[in-house]
Design a protein around this motif. Structure first.
Motif, PDB file in Angstrom:
ATOM      1  N   ALA A   1     -62.533 -35.100  87.438  1.00  0.00           N
ATOM      2  CA  ALA A   1     -62.749 -36.462  87.935  1.00  0.00           C
ATOM      3  C   ALA A   1     -63.869 -36.490  88.971  1.00  0.00           C
ATOM      4  CB  ALA A   1     -61.462 -37.001  88.546  1.00  0.00           C
ATOM      5  N   LYS A   2     -64.613 -37.575  88.978  1.00  0.00           N
ATOM      6  CA  LYS A   2     -65.615 -37.800  90.028  1.00  0.00           C
ATOM      7  C   LYS A   2     -64.947 -38.296  91.309  1.00  0.00           C
ATOM      8  CE  LYS A   2     -69.463 -38.865  86.867  1.00  0.00           C
ATOM      9  NZ  LYS A   2     -68.766 -38.596  85.598  1.00  0.00           N
ATOM     10  N   THR A   3     -63.793 -38.916  91.183  1.00  0.00           N
ATOM     11  CA  THR A   3     -63.014 -39.396  92.325  1.00  0.00           C
ATOM     12  C   THR A   3     -62.291 -38.223  92.981  1.00  0.00           C
ATOM     13  OG1 THR A   3     -62.623 -41.415  91.043  1.00  0.00           O
ATOM     14  CG2 THR A   3     -61.236 -41.077  93.000  1.00  0.00           C
ATOM     15  N   ASN A   4     -62.206 -38.227  94.307  1.00  0.00           N
ATOM     16  CA  ASN A   4     -61.374 -37.245  95.002  1.00  0.00           C
ATOM     17  C   ASN A   4     -59.909 -37.590  94.736  1.00  0.00           C
ATOM     18  OD1 ASN A   4     -63.600 -35.987  96.567  1.00  0.00           O
ATOM     19  ND2 ASN A   4     -63.670 -37.988  97.596  1.00  0.00           N
ATOM     20  N   VAL A   5     -59.139 -36.635  94.198  1.00  0.00           N
ATOM     21  CA  VAL A   5     -57.739 -36.892  93.850  1.00  0.00           C
ATOM     22  C   VAL A   5     -56.830 -35.930  94.622  1.00  0.00           C
ATOM     23  CG1 VAL A   5     -56.023 -37.078  92.013  1.00  0.00           C
ATOM     24  CG2 VAL A   5     -58.427 -37.608  91.527  1.00  0.00           C
ATOM     25  N   TYR A   6     -55.814 -36.515  95.266  1.00  0.00           N
ATOM     26  CA  TYR A   6     -54.778 -35.743  95.957  1.00  0.00           C
ATOM     27  C   TYR A   6     -53.428 -36.190  95.422  1.00  0.00           C
ATOM     28  CZ  TYR A   6     -58.596 -34.715  99.192  1.00  0.00           C
ATOM     29  OH  TYR A   6     -59.788 -34.320  99.734  1.00  0.00           O
ATOM     30  N   ALA A   7     -52.361 -35.469  95.828  1.00  0.00           N
ATOM     31  CA  ALA A   7     -51.039 -35.798  95.292  1.00  0.00           C
ATOM     32  C   ALA A   7     -49.952 -35.697  96.345  1.00  0.00           C
ATOM     33  CB  ALA A   7     -50.698 -34.874  94.126  1.00  0.00           C
ATOM     34  N   PHE A   8     -49.066 -36.705  96.342  1.00  0.00           N
ATOM     35  CA  PHE A   8     -47.753 -36.570  96.947  1.00  0.00           C
ATOM     36  C   PHE A   8     -46.852 -35.989  95.858  1.00  0.00           C
ATOM     37  CE2 PHE A   8     -49.458 -39.816  99.761  1.00  0.00           C
ATOM     38  CZ  PHE A   8     -48.891 -39.504 100.998  1.00  0.00           C
ATOM     39  N   LEU A   9     -46.231 -34.859  96.126  1.00  0.00           N
ATOM     40  CA  LEU A   9     -45.361 -34.211  95.160  1.00  0.00           C
ATOM     41  C   LEU A   9     -43.992 -34.880  95.172  1.00  0.00           C
ATOM     42  CD1 LEU A   9     -45.166 -31.653  93.246  1.00  0.00           C
ATOM     43  CD2 LEU A   9     -43.951 -30.577  95.157  1.00  0.00           C
ATOM     44  N   ASN A  10     -43.546 -35.327  94.006  1.00  0.00           N
ATOM     45  CA  ASN A  10     -42.199 -35.885  93.895  1.00  0.00           C
ATOM     46  C   ASN A  10     -41.180 -34.784  94.177  1.00  0.00           C
ATOM     47  OD1 ASN A  10     -39.714 -37.099  92.833  1.00  0.00           O
ATOM     48  ND2 ASN A  10     -41.068 -38.569  91.815  1.00  0.00           N
ATOM     49  N   ILE A  11     -40.159 -35.075  94.975  1.00  0.00           N
ATOM     50  CA  ILE A  11     -39.167 -34.043  95.269  1.00  0.00           C
ATOM     51  C   ILE A  11     -38.322 -33.705  94.042  1.00  0.00           C
ATOM     52  CG2 ILE A  11     -39.093 -34.543  97.738  1.00  0.00           C
ATOM     53  CD1 ILE A  11     -36.393 -35.990  97.218  1.00  0.00           C
ATOM     54  N   ALA A  12     -38.334 -34.576  93.022  1.00  0.00           N
ATOM     55  CA  ALA A  12     -37.673 -34.263  91.749  1.00  0.00           C
ATOM     56  C   ALA A  12     -38.609 -33.431  90.890  1.00  0.00           C
ATOM     57  CB  ALA A  12     -37.283 -35.538  91.018  1.00  0.00           C
ATOM     58  N   ARG A  13     -38.085 -32.387  90.281  1.00  0.00           N
ATOM     59  CA  ARG A  13     -38.930 -31.467  89.494  1.00  0.00           C
ATOM     60  C   ARG A  13     -39.744 -32.187  88.429  1.00  0.00           C
ATOM     61  NH1 ARG A  13     -37.601 -25.645  89.169  1.00  0.00           N
ATOM     62  NH2 ARG A  13     -39.177 -25.808  87.543  1.00  0.00           N
ATOM     63  N   THR A  14     -39.141 -33.179  87.784  1.00  0.00           N
ATOM     64  CA  THR A  14     -39.803 -33.836  86.648  1.00  0.00           C
ATOM     65  C   THR A  14     -40.798 -34.899  87.071  1.00  0.00           C
ATOM     66  OG1 THR A  14     -38.006 -35.435  86.531  1.00  0.00           O
ATOM     67  CG2 THR A  14     -37.843 -33.491  85.110  1.00  0.00           C
ATOM     68  N   GLY A  15     -40.800 -35.295  88.363  1.00  0.00           N
ATOM     69  CA  GLY A  15     -41.590 -36.459  88.727  1.00  0.00           C
ATOM     70  C   GLY A  15     -40.989 -37.702  88.089  1.00  0.00           C
ATOM     71  N   ILE A  16     -41.839 -38.675  87.814  1.00  0.00           N
ATOM     72  CA  ILE A  16     -41.333 -39.941  87.265  1.00  0.00           C
ATOM     73  C   ILE A  16     -41.458 -39.920  85.748  1.00  0.00           C
ATOM     74  CG2 ILE A  16     -41.381 -42.445  87.468  1.00  0.00           C
ATOM     75  CD1 ILE A  16     -42.908 -42.144  90.080  1.00  0.00           C
ATOM     76  N   VAL A  17     -40.554 -39.173  85.121  1.00  0.00           N
ATOM     77  CA  VAL A  17     -40.456 -39.149  83.667  1.00  0.00           C
ATOM     78  C   VAL A  17     -39.445 -40.191  83.215  1.00  0.00           C
ATOM     79  CG1 VAL A  17     -39.773 -37.728  81.679  1.00  0.00           C
ATOM     80  CG2 VAL A  17     -41.183 -36.752  83.495  1.00  0.00           C
ATOM     81  N   THR A  18     -38.442 -40.406  84.051  1.00  0.00           N
ATOM     82  CA  THR A  18     -37.479 -41.492  83.863  1.00  0.00           C
ATOM     83  C   THR A  18     -37.468 -42.315  85.143  1.00  0.00           C
ATOM     84  OG1 THR A  18     -35.650 -40.198  84.758  1.00  0.00           O
ATOM     85  CG2 THR A  18     -36.050 -40.033  82.382  1.00  0.00           C
ATOM     86  N   GLN A  19     -36.805 -43.445  85.108  1.00  0.00           N
ATOM     87  CA  GLN A  19     -36.759 -44.308  86.293  1.00  0.00           C
ATOM     88  C   GLN A  19     -35.747 -43.816  87.330  1.00  0.00           C
ATOM     89  OE1 GLN A  19     -38.803 -46.523  87.072  1.00  0.00           O
ATOM     90  NE2 GLN A  19     -39.366 -47.912  85.423  1.00  0.00           N
ATOM     91  N   ASN A  20     -34.890 -42.864  86.958  1.00  0.00           N
ATOM     92  CA  ASN A  20     -33.803 -42.449  87.858  1.00  0.00           C
ATOM     93  C   ASN A  20     -33.879 -40.956  88.176  1.00  0.00           C
ATOM     94  OD1 ASN A  20     -33.102 -41.578  85.296  1.00  0.00           O
ATOM     95  ND2 ASN A  20     -30.909 -41.972  85.573  1.00  0.00           N
ATOM     96  N   GLU A  21     -35.049 -40.493  88.559  1.00  0.00           N
ATOM     97  CA  GLU A  21     -35.260 -39.052  88.723  1.00  0.00           C
ATOM     98  C   GLU A  21     -34.406 -38.420  89.823  1.00  0.00           C
ATOM     99  OE1 GLU A  21     -38.662 -40.771  91.345  1.00  0.00           O
ATOM    100  OE2 GLU A  21     -37.658 -41.301  89.472  1.00  0.00           O
ATOM    101  N   LEU A  22     -33.863 -39.241  90.754  1.00  0.00           N
ATOM    102  CA  LEU A  22     -33.054 -38.677  91.838  1.00  0.00           C
ATOM    103  C   LEU A  22     -31.564 -38.966  91.681  1.00  0.00           C
ATOM    104  CD1 LEU A  22     -35.401 -39.363  94.901  1.00  0.00           C
ATOM    105  CD2 LEU A  22     -35.079 -37.230  93.630  1.00  0.00           C
TER     106      LEU A  22
END
Length: 376
Positions: free
Chosen positions: A104-125
């Motif tokens: 990417a030409k844009t600078n990209v950073y990440a907040f890591l989801n505390i759930a291993r899967t991230g937002i794969v479903t709406q109820n990850e926690l």
């Protein structure tokens, strides 16, 4: 010899400035007329320049099944030089996300989801087994400088029957990982916002701060909840995180009238709310805040210096010698506008921010509006 000199750029206070760039850094402010550069861009006092806009809450992991987009479509194509993905990925996929963002030409950073899967479903926690402290630590250690914080989505649809417990675990993870910034999504309860706010400490971020749901920062009488007031006193920050369902003009106007301003203005953008609204772009979200009482300098601060402070990116967010040469060049158009919030309510406005270019590490990337502006 400079790489680029930008002349006669308009500051948000109306003054004019010259900016010289060398080796991806701001090399000088106020440049003699005889100074030479490989490229000179004269804005003739007609175009604003600010530090590069930072969108501190986006969703740009393209493989996410729910909230996905391309970093450059929500980034440089919209005049945004830096984005922080807000928990699209957890420990399972963050390595892949990192590799994708290198193109990417844009600078990209990440907040890591505390759930291993991230937002794969709406109820990850809803399943506490998703929160794997060892996996989080490993992911952070493998991706230094990319993972700049952790994310916990604390609304009923996400946590299920677990109430406040995922946030308790998030705070433990934070303390075990150098007190990285923690971004907390608020929405429908349970858990109650008072429980959430009382756990937060200096540098933590409440996102969706002006949502119109019952579990919001204002009481039914329209005043700031005591728990949120206490949190702000401890140094907790308010982030807009507009999104498809998390911004109310009514709440924002009531809050701002009382002096409860956002620390950061962010979009919570992904492909659907970019294309169909109500978000469209960070510039659109920023423009909405003129209609609820904020000034141009206040709005720009929320996506530059304030955002850089919240994300702990000291080389970004300011037009200072030695800082990263990330800039946004933009116009402010004055004409009747109609803006829509996440509740479907409309507000009339008179001003619209129009980004013409993103300058990233000294490289100028024109937006579609910039290509047709006949300025460059």
């Amino acid at each position: 010899m400079y790489d680029l000199i930008i002349r006669q750029a308009k500051s948000t206070d109306g003054s004019l400035m010259d900016i010289a760039i060398r080796d991806g850094k701001i090399a000088a402010l106020g440049v003699p007329a005889h100074a030479s550069a490989r490229h000179v861009l004269d804005l003739h006092g007609k175009v604003y320049a600010s530090a590069g806009w930072i969108d501190s809450h986006v969703h740009c992991y393209p493989k996410s099944p729910i909230y996905h987009d391309e970093a450059d479509l929500i980034g440089v194509a919209s005049g945004v030089t830096t984005v922080a993905d807000a928990g699209s990925t957890g420990a399972n996929d963050v390595d892949d996300f990192y590799q994708i963002t290198r193109a990417a030409k844009t600078n990209v950073y990440a907040f890591l989801n505390i759930a291993r899967t991230g937002i794969v479903t709406q109820n990850e926690l809803a399943d506490m087994a998703q929160i794997d402290k060892a996996a989080v630590r490993t992911a952070i250690e493998k991706n230094p400088g990319f993972i700049i914080g952790i994310k916990a989505r604390m609304s009923s649809s996400v946590v299920g029957q677990n109430g406040i417990e995922p946030l308790v675990r998030a705070k433990e993870i934070q303390q075990e990982n150098d007190d990285l910034p923690l971004m907390v999504h608020i929405g429908n309860n349970p858990p109650n916002l008072d429980e959430i706010a009382d756990l937060l400490t200096s540098g933590d971020i409440i996102t969706h701060c002006y949502n119109g749901k019952p579990n919001r920062i204002l009481s039914p009488e329209g005043v700031l909840r005591d728990s949120v007031k206490r949190a702000l006193g401890r140094g907790v920050r308010l982030d807009v995180g507009h999104g498809s369902a998390s911004f109310s003009f009514e709440v924002a106007e009531l809050a701002i009238r009382q002096g409860i301003l956002p620390h950061t203005i962010s979009s919570d953008i992904y492909c659907r709310n970019r294309i169909s609204g109500p978000v469209h772009s960070l510039a659109t979200v920023m423009s909405k805040f003129f209609s609820v009482g904020m000034t141009l300098p206040q709005v720009i601060d929320c996506v530059t210096s304030h955002a850089a402070d919240a994300l702990r990116l000291p080389a970004k967010g300011r037009l200072d010698v030695g800082a990263d040469a990330d800039l946004t060049l933009f116009e402010l158009h004055h004409a009747p506008q109609v803006f829509i919030d996440s509740e479907g309510q409309s507000v009339k406005g008179e001003s619209l921010l129009v980004p013409l270019a993103a300058v990233v590490a000294g490289v100028t990337l024109l937006t579609e509006e910039g290509k047709s502006a006949h300025v460059f």
